[in-house]
Write an enzyme that holds these catalytic residues in place. Structure first.
Site, PDB file in Angstrom:
ATOM      1  N   ASP A 291       0.856  -1.184   0.000  1.00 19.18           N
ATOM      2  CA  ASP A 291       0.000   0.000   0.000  1.00 19.18           C
ATOM      3  C   ASP A 291       0.892   1.234   0.000  1.00 19.18           C
ATOM      4  O   ASP A 291       1.758   1.370   0.870  1.00 19.18           O
ATOM      5  CB  ASP A 291      -0.834  -0.057   1.297  1.00 19.18           C
ATOM      6  CG  ASP A 291      -2.134   0.713   1.207  1.00 19.18           C
ATOM      7  OD1 ASP A 291      -2.146   1.760   0.538  1.00 19.18           O
ATOM      8  OD2 ASP A 291      -3.124   0.262   1.814  1.00 19.18           O
TER       9      ASP A 291
ATOM     10  N   ASP B 287      -2.935   4.622  -2.437  1.00 25.54           N
ATOM     11  CA  ASP B 287      -3.920   5.288  -1.597  1.00 25.54           C
ATOM     12  C   ASP B 287      -4.346   6.627  -2.199  1.00 25.54           C
ATOM     13  O   ASP B 287      -3.512   7.389  -2.682  1.00 25.54           O
ATOM     14  CB  ASP B 287      -3.289   5.536  -0.220  1.00 25.54           C
ATOM     15  CG  ASP B 287      -4.283   6.102   0.770  1.00 25.54           C
ATOM     16  OD1 ASP B 287      -5.226   5.380   1.116  1.00 25.54           O
ATOM     17  OD2 ASP B 287      -4.120   7.259   1.193  1.00 25.54           O
TER      18      ASP B 287
ATOM     19  N   GLU C 263      -6.846   3.340  -5.572  1.00 23.35           N
ATOM     20  CA  GLU C 263      -8.034   3.648  -4.781  1.00 23.35           C
ATOM     21  C   GLU C 263      -8.689   4.831  -5.473  1.00 23.35           C
ATOM     22  O   GLU C 263      -8.055   5.865  -5.662  1.00 23.35           O
ATOM     23  CB  GLU C 263      -7.649   4.003  -3.345  1.00 23.35           C
ATOM     24  CG  GLU C 263      -8.875   4.021  -2.451  1.00 23.35           C
ATOM     25  CD  GLU C 263      -8.679   4.763  -1.130  1.00 23.35           C
ATOM     26  OE1 GLU C 263      -9.428   4.486  -0.196  1.00 23.35           O
ATOM     27  OE2 GLU C 263      -7.793   5.622  -1.037  1.00 23.35           O
TER      28      GLU C 263
ATOM     29  N   HIS D 209     -10.633  -1.876   5.553  1.00 22.61           N
ATOM     30  CA  HIS D 209     -10.290  -1.204   6.810  1.00 22.61           C
ATOM     31  C   HIS D 209     -10.965   0.150   6.976  1.00 22.61           C
ATOM     32  O   HIS D 209     -10.854   0.764   8.022  1.00 22.61           O
ATOM     33  CB  HIS D 209      -8.766  -1.040   6.865  1.00 22.61           C
ATOM     34  CG  HIS D 209      -8.284  -0.128   5.767  1.00 22.61           C
ATOM     35  ND1 HIS D 209      -8.337  -0.483   4.434  1.00 22.61           N
ATOM     36  CD2 HIS D 209      -7.794   1.129   5.796  1.00 22.61           C
ATOM     37  CE1 HIS D 209      -7.885   0.519   3.702  1.00 22.61           C
ATOM     38  NE2 HIS D 209      -7.552   1.513   4.501  1.00 22.61           N
ATOM     39  N   ASP D 210     -11.613   0.658   5.926  1.00 23.01           N
ATOM     40  CA  ASP D 210     -12.319   1.943   6.026  1.00 23.01           C
ATOM     41  C   ASP D 210     -13.817   1.749   6.184  1.00 23.01           C
ATOM     42  O   ASP D 210     -14.579   2.713   6.159  1.00 23.01           O
ATOM     43  CB  ASP D 210     -12.087   2.781   4.753  1.00 23.01           C
ATOM     44  CG  ASP D 210     -10.662   3.258   4.631  1.00 23.01           C
ATOM     45  OD1 ASP D 210      -9.968   3.348   5.659  1.00 23.01           O
ATOM     46  OD2 ASP D 210     -10.246   3.540   3.486  1.00 23.01           O
TER      47      ASP D 210
HETATM   48  O1  ISL Z   1     -12.876  10.749   0.016  1.00 23.37           O
HETATM   49  C1  ISL Z   1     -13.576  10.052   0.704  1.00 23.37           C
HETATM   50  C2  ISL Z   1     -15.019  10.271   0.729  1.00 23.37           C
HETATM   51  O2  ISL Z   1     -15.442  11.064  -0.324  1.00 23.37           O
HETATM   52  C3  ISL Z   1     -12.995   8.987   1.531  1.00 23.37           C
HETATM   53  O3  ISL Z   1     -13.740   7.840   1.384  1.00 23.37           O
HETATM   54  C4  ISL Z   1     -11.537   8.731   1.167  1.00 23.37           C
HETATM   55  O4  ISL Z   1     -11.352   8.650  -0.186  1.00 23.37           O
HETATM   56  C5  ISL Z   1     -11.016   7.494   1.761  1.00 23.37           C
HETATM   57  O5  ISL Z   1     -11.234   7.574   3.139  1.00 23.37           O
HETATM   58  C6  ISL Z   1      -9.533   7.355   1.471  1.00 23.37           C
HETATM   59  O6  ISL Z   1      -9.020   6.303   2.231  1.00 23.37           O
HETATM   60  C7  ISL Z   1      -7.649   6.073   2.221  1.00 23.37           C
HETATM   61  O7  ISL Z   1      -6.901   7.234   2.564  1.00 23.37           O
HETATM   62  C8  ISL Z   1      -7.089   7.724   3.890  1.00 23.37           C
HETATM   63  C9  ISL Z   1      -6.956   6.638   4.945  1.00 23.37           C
HETATM   64  O8  ISL Z   1      -7.404   7.112   6.184  1.00 23.37           O
HETATM   65  C10 ISL Z   1      -7.742   5.397   4.574  1.00 23.37           C
HETATM   66  O9  ISL Z   1      -7.528   4.390   5.521  1.00 23.37           O
HETATM   67  C11 ISL Z   1      -7.309   4.984   3.201  1.00 23.37           C
HETATM   68  O10 ISL Z   1      -7.898   3.779   2.780  1.00 23.37           O
HETATM   69  C12 ISL Z   1      -6.037   8.791   4.103  1.00 23.37           C
HETATM   70  O11 ISL Z   1      -4.785   8.288   3.778  1.00 23.37           O
END
Ligand code: ISL
Ligand code: CA
Length: 558
Positions: free
Chosen positions: A88, A190, A249, A324-325
């Protein structure tokens, strides 16, 4: 693809934190699932504000997780087991404790100042931007030594990098080469769709946001002017020479734009990790507040069918129901109370492993792990939960309602330690776990799942074998067979004369599915999470959360 959340996977030294030697001891388990590849969340040196997503040094391993030697050992062991390792990479931002930001924030004359994105005081107040995890809600934080605000789409401790500076890009590419040279098999990038910013900083009013970006800052952030240019450059300069998988992502990217990233001739990215479907059932204009009415099965079918169609002839898709989100898969999309926890978990896995696209499985879902449902803000570790809680507190918002919402939507639900056994530390740790272990581990754990032939775990293994033995499940065309008004998701996958029907009852009630398909004979039934079914000439009566897969001939038009 199997996703491992390192901090919660396996602790090897009793400090309550999962680590790389811990993952090593569980590789045989991962192999036993039948997956091809493992994606591990960030393991580089991090300030720990956002569990690895705020990196201090891209070339060091987080000491809590182990050493660089442990990482080398893990890569070698993963390969030895015939698996592949996906790392990642967080390149949209760094930690504010990264050397670059320490330098940059010290003075405007510092050579690193340009590595980040600033709004100098002379220009007045910065234009409104949303900082997802910022307690003020703003993506700008003032920095006195430089008399400027810096931009951070996430927490104030996660300043966004300035990708418009060629030097920044080339230094990031060097970091990627450092890891690729170690022999990893792919990268999950990410927040990759957010890297390019419109530096004219147009005013984004609530009206514009709603009208042009569907009320979603992610859509605006993913519409940066140089995004595709930078992805092509990264592909050309870094990825192309290595035979690796790249996954972006892709928050804020619609189905209509997906091919502009992953069509082969674009030479940008292999897979998009999409967001539209994961947002079904969250209220519009509110970042992850669940609709009390639940989620629409019509929307589910519509969104997944539309995304599937995108990749009919070009590119390839990715599928997931948890990570994880997100909250736990069965709590979010199924029904995590008995008697439906098992059948609905099985149904959701049947969906993941019979749809068209690469399935991503999230660790612990294969035991049917559920949301922990914390009742107090103190139990949460997550920067997102705390940021929004503080924001509500300041604005005099309804913090009690928020905590109720978080029991369904909060990210920590998906981050509690793996439930390997019913022991006090769940077989995860002998110490004090960094995040509470779900008390339901006394019932729901790997050990008991292994012993029970009808468990979710055995079902998942069976589905993975099934997918491998039926090319139609991998390559077959996808055809939706049920209307949007029914909670049944019925579809066919067909490939070179082999036709499979999949019937999924996404509800806790019995559903009649009227069908032109004739009743399959016993030998044609490949998957059934309920013993027995009732079929009449008009169709089939599906049990709550029943999932059926059967081989059939091409249905007659009549
Ligand atoms: O942008 C969002 C909503 O419109 C969020 O969903 C965002 O894109 C998402 O949370 C991104 O996640 C990733 O980056 C974050 C981290 O906290 C997450 O764990 C990761 O998966 C910041 O690095
Ligand atoms: Ca440890």
């Amino acid at each position: 693809m199997y996703q491992v959340y390192p901090r919660s996977f396996q602790d090897s030294n009793g400090d309550g934190i999962g680590d790389l030697p811990g993952i090593l001891t569980r590789l045989d388990y991962i192999v036993s699932l039948g997956v091809d590849a493992v994606w591990i969340n960030p393991v580089c040196l991090s300030a720990g504000k956002d569990v690895g997503y705020d990196i201090i040094d891209f070339r060091q391993v987080q000491p809590e997780y182990g050493t660089m030697e442990d990482m080398d050992r893990l890569i070698a062991a993963v390969h030895c087991k015939g698996l592949r390792l996906i790392m990642d990479m967080v390149l949209n931002h760094t930690s504010n404790r990264h050397e670059w930001f320490q330098q940059a924030s010290s003075s405007r004359d510092n050579p690193y100042y340009g590595y980040y994105i600033w709004w100098p005081v002379e220009n007045g107040q910065p234009p409104a931007r949303c900082g997802f995890f910022d307690p003020s809600g703003s993506a700008w934080t003032y920095n006195a030594p430089t008399r400027s605000w810096y931009l951070h789409y996430f927490a104030p401790e996660q300043p966004d990098l300035n990708w418009d500076l060629p030097e920044v890009r080339s230094r990031l590419y060097d970091i990627l080469r450092f890891w690729l040279e170690k022999g990893i098999d792919g990268l999950r990038f990410d927040a990759l769709t957010y890297i390019s910013k419109d530096r004219s900083f147009p005013a984004i009013t609530p009206g514009i946001l709603k009208e042009k970006y569907n009320g979603d800052w992610g859509h605006y952030y993913a519409a940066g002017p140089h995004l595709h240019e930078y992805l092509r450059e990264m592909h050309r300069e870094v990825l192309a020479p290595y035979n690796v998988l790249s996954i972006a992502e892709a928050a804020g990217v619609g189905a209509d734009e997906a091919l502009s990233f992953v069509a082969e001739d674009r030479k940008e990215i292999d897979l998009l990790y999409p967001f539209e479907a994961i947002g079904i059932g969250y209220l519009p204009d509110s970042f992850k507040t669940p609709d009390p009415a639940g989620y629409s099965r019509g929307a589910w079918k519509e969104v997944y069918s539309r995304w599937s169609k995108v990749f009919d002839t070009e590119g390839w898709g990715a599928l997931y129901l948890g990570n994880h989100d997100q909250p736990r898969m069965v709590s979010r999309w199924g029904e995590d109370k008995d008697p439906f926890r098992q059948p609905s978990s099985k149904l959701l896995f049947t969906f993941l492993l019979t749809m068209r696209g690469t399935p991503f499985l999230y660790n612990g879902d294969e035991f049917g792990m559920t949301n922990i449902r914390f009742t107090s803000i103190e139990d949460y570790q997550d920067v997102e939960t705390h940021g929004r809680f503080e924001q509500l507190q300041k604005d005099g918002g309804d913090t009690a309602a928020f905590l109720t919402d978080q029991q369904l939507a909060g990210r920590d639900n998906g981050r509690t330690p793996m439930q390997w056994s019913d022991a006090p530390g769940a077989g995860f740790t002998t110490g004090d776990p960094w995040l509470k272990i779900n008390p339901d581990h006394t019932r729901i754990n790997r050990e008991s799942e292994e012993k029970d032939p009808s468990s979710v775990l055995h079902f998942v293994r069976m589905l993975i074998r099934l997918r491998r033995s039926h090319p139609a499940l991998v390559y077959g065309d996808y055809t939706l067979m049920s209307g949007n008004d029914s909670p049944v998701h019925a579809y066919m996958r067909s490939h070179r004369g082999s036709v499979l029907a999949i019937l999924l009852n996404l509800s806790s009630e019995k559903q009649f599915f009227a069908s032109i398909l004739s009743a399959p004979s016993q030998g044609d039934i490949l998957v059934d999470n309920y013993p027995g079914f009732q079929w009449s000439r008009e169709g089939i009566l599906l049990q709550p959360w029943q999932a059926l897969v059967f081989a059939c001939g091409t249905p007659s038009k009549a």
